[in-house]
Design a protein around this motif. Structure first.
Motif, PDB file in Angstrom:
ATOM      1  N   UNK A 120       0.858  -1.182   0.000  1.00 40.44           N
ATOM      2  CA  UNK A 120       0.000   0.000   0.000  1.00 40.44           C
ATOM      3  C   UNK A 120       0.894   1.232   0.000  1.00 40.44           C
ATOM      4  N   UNK A 121       0.410   2.285  -0.650  1.00 39.53           N
ATOM      5  CA  UNK A 121       1.185   3.523  -0.783  1.00 39.53           C
ATOM      6  C   UNK A 121       0.471   4.633  -0.036  1.00 39.53           C
ATOM      7  N   UNK A 122       1.059   5.086   1.054  1.00 42.12           N
ATOM      8  CA  UNK A 122       0.460   6.083   1.937  1.00 42.12           C
ATOM      9  C   UNK A 122       1.063   7.465   1.701  1.00 42.12           C
ATOM     10  N   UNK A 174       2.799  -8.205   5.875  1.00 42.07           N
ATOM     11  CA  UNK A 174       1.536  -7.549   5.592  1.00 42.07           C
ATOM     12  C   UNK A 174       0.459  -8.623   5.487  1.00 42.07           C
ATOM     13  N   UNK A 175      -0.791  -8.268   5.851  1.00 44.63           N
ATOM     14  CA  UNK A 175      -1.839  -9.285   5.840  1.00 44.63           C
ATOM     15  C   UNK A 175      -2.999  -8.940   4.920  1.00 44.63           C
ATOM     16  N   UNK A 176      -3.677  -7.793   5.152  1.00 45.17           N
ATOM     17  CA  UNK A 176      -4.857  -7.481   4.347  1.00 45.17           C
ATOM     18  C   UNK A 176      -5.152  -5.987   4.390  1.00 45.17           C
ATOM     19  N   UNK A 177      -6.130  -5.585   3.584  1.00 43.23           N
ATOM     20  CA  UNK A 177      -6.647  -4.222   3.608  1.00 43.23           C
ATOM     21  C   UNK A 177      -8.157  -4.285   3.766  1.00 43.23           C
ATOM     22  N   UNK A 178      -8.736  -3.224   4.339  1.00 43.96           N
ATOM     23  CA  UNK A 178     -10.186  -3.139   4.513  1.00 43.96           C
ATOM     24  C   UNK A 178     -10.652  -1.800   3.957  1.00 43.96           C
ATOM     25  N   UNK A 179     -11.449  -1.846   2.893  1.00 44.29           N
ATOM     26  CA  UNK A 179     -11.977  -0.643   2.266  1.00 44.29           C
ATOM     27  C   UNK A 179     -13.245  -0.193   2.970  1.00 44.29           C
ATOM     28  N   UNK A 234      -5.349  -0.880   7.202  1.00 45.68           N
ATOM     29  CA  UNK A 234      -4.430  -1.863   6.642  1.00 45.68           C
ATOM     30  C   UNK A 234      -3.995  -2.748   7.802  1.00 45.68           C
ATOM     31  N   UNK A 235      -3.477  -3.925   7.496  1.00 44.49           N
ATOM     32  CA  UNK A 235      -3.195  -4.881   8.566  1.00 44.49           C
ATOM     33  C   UNK A 235      -1.841  -5.551   8.386  1.00 44.49           C
TER      34      UNK A 235
END
Length: 317
Positions: A12-14, A153-158, A221-222
Motif C-alpha cells: 500500500x502507498x500512503x 503484511x496481511x490485508x486491507x479493509x476498504x 491496513x493490517x
C-alpha cells in the motif's frame, strides 16, 4: 489461454501530512524496516516480507492512500488484466518500470468506488543489509529488532458509502477474488464482505458505512503477528509510546484476534492481527451473517471500537 490471476496483496502507498510522525510510528513503534528512500518516498517492509516493500510513505498536503497493489501469478497476467479491464470499460494506466522503486511495469485503475488499485508482477526481492539480515535463509531480517515487529503484511479493509456488494461483485467478476464471509442487510444488500485469492479468510474486506464522507475511504491496513502473546506484547509497546488503540479483541468473522492503532501522522488505522483460520476447501461455501448477529460477528469478545469520531478517523483511498 488461461485467465489472469492475482497471487497476493503486495503493498500500500500512503501519503501523510506529517512524515516525521508517520515514519516514527511505522519504523520505531510498529517496527518495519526501511528498504530505501527514493525521491522522498520511504519504502518499508516487515521482517518476514520478501519483496522490496509492503508500505511506502510519502509526504503530501492531504492524508490519503494513493494505491493498493496486488501481485499476479505470472508475468503475462499484468497485460492480461489490462486487456480484460479495458474490455469491461475500466480505464487503465500503465506505470513504467522504476517509477515505483523496486517494481517493474504495472497497471493502475479505479474500482467503481474510486479506490485505486495497482497490478504488477516484477518486484525486487531486496536482501537486507548484512547487519540486519537473519541467519535463517528463509527469513529476510532478524525478528524482534525493535517495536511490535510484525512478520508480514496481511490485508486491507476498504470503507465506502456504497453498498459493499457493489465493490465485492467487481472484485469477484473482474479480478477473481472469492467470497469467504459476508454480512447481509434485510434488503439483501451487503454491509460487509471478506474476500481472498489466498487461503486467508480475507486479503481484502469491504465495509459499508452510509455516513462515510466518500465512496473511497480506507478503514484499515493490517500486519500479521505470529500469535496472541505477540499481540499482548504489542499492546504494551503501543501504550508505552502513547499510541491510541482499541483491543485486544477477537472477531467472530475470521476468528482472528486484533488491535487497532492509529498512525499519528496520517490518521490511518493499522490493525495488528493474529490467529484466525485458513481455507483450503476448493468447494468453500461463503458464510452468511445477518446484522442481528454482529455482537458475535464483529467482536466475539474483548475491546471494540466505539462511535466517537476522534477515535475512528478515516482517510481517503
Amino acid at each position: 489461454m488461461s485467465l489472469p490471476e492475482i497471487a497476493k496483496l503486495g503493498h500500500v502507498a500512503l501519503v501523510t501530512e506529517d512524515l516525521e510522525k508517520s515514519l516514527w510510528f511505522y519504523k520505531d513503534v510498529i517496527g518495519l524496516e526501511e528498504t530505501e528512500v527514493v525521491d522522498g518516498t520511504h519504502y518499508l517492509r516487515a521482517w518476514g516480507d520478501f519483496e522490496h516493500h509492503t508500505l511506502s510513505v510519502t509526504a503530501g498536503d492531504k492524508n490519503h492512500l494513493d494505491h493498493i497493489a496486488w501481485r499476479t501469478k505470472r508475468p503475462e497476467d499484468v497485460e492480461g488484466f489490462a486487456n480484460l479491464l479495458k474490455e469491461a470499460g475500466t480505464e487503465v494506466t500503465w506505470i513504467e518500470a522504476g517509477v515505483e522503486a523496486g517494481q517493474g511495469r504495472a497497471i493502475r485503475f479505479q474500482l467503481p468506488s474510486e479506490h485505486r488499485f495497482e497490478i504488477y508482477y516484477d518486484m525486487e526481492k531486496t536482501l537486507a543489509e548484512p547487519s540486519k539480515r537473519s541467519v535463517l535463509k528463509n527469513q529476510t531480517y532478524k525478528s524482534w529488532a525493535r517495536g511490535v515487529s510484525p512478520r508480514r503484511i496481511d490485508h486491507v479493509n476498504l470503507l465506502t458509502s456504497l453498498k459493499a456488494n457493489v465493490i465485492s461483485d467487481y472484485l469477484k467478476e473482474k479480478l477473481g477474488f472469492k467470497m469467504r464471509e459476508y454480512v447481509k442487510a434485510p434488503d439483501d444488500s451487503l454491509v460487509g464482505a471478506w474476500l481472498s485469492v489466498t487461503p486467508l479468510v480475507h486479503d481484502i474486506a469491504v465495509s459499508h458505512d452510509p455516513f462515510s464522507p466518500t465512496t473511497h475511504q480506507i478503514h484499515h491496513i493490517s500486519y500479521w503477528l505470529d500469535n496472541s502473546q505477540d499481540l499482548l506484547r504489542a499492546a504494551d509497546i503501543l501504550k508505552e509510546n502513547g499510541i491510541f488503540f482499541k483491543g485486544p479483541g477477537k472477531h467472530g468473522i475470521s476468528q482472528a484476534m486484533y488491535i487497532y492503532a492509529i498512525d499519528p501522522g496520517s490518521g490511518l488505522r493499522v490493525e495488528l492481527f493474529t490467529n484466525g483460520y485458513l481455507i483450503f476447501e476448493p468447494d468453500w461455501e461463503p458464510i452468511e451473517w445477518t446484522l442481528d448477529e454482529m455482537d458475535i460477528g464483529f467482536t466475539f469478545w474483548g475491546d471494540q471500537m466505539d462511535n466517537k469520531p476522534e477515535n475512528n478517523p478515516t482517510i481517503e483511498a
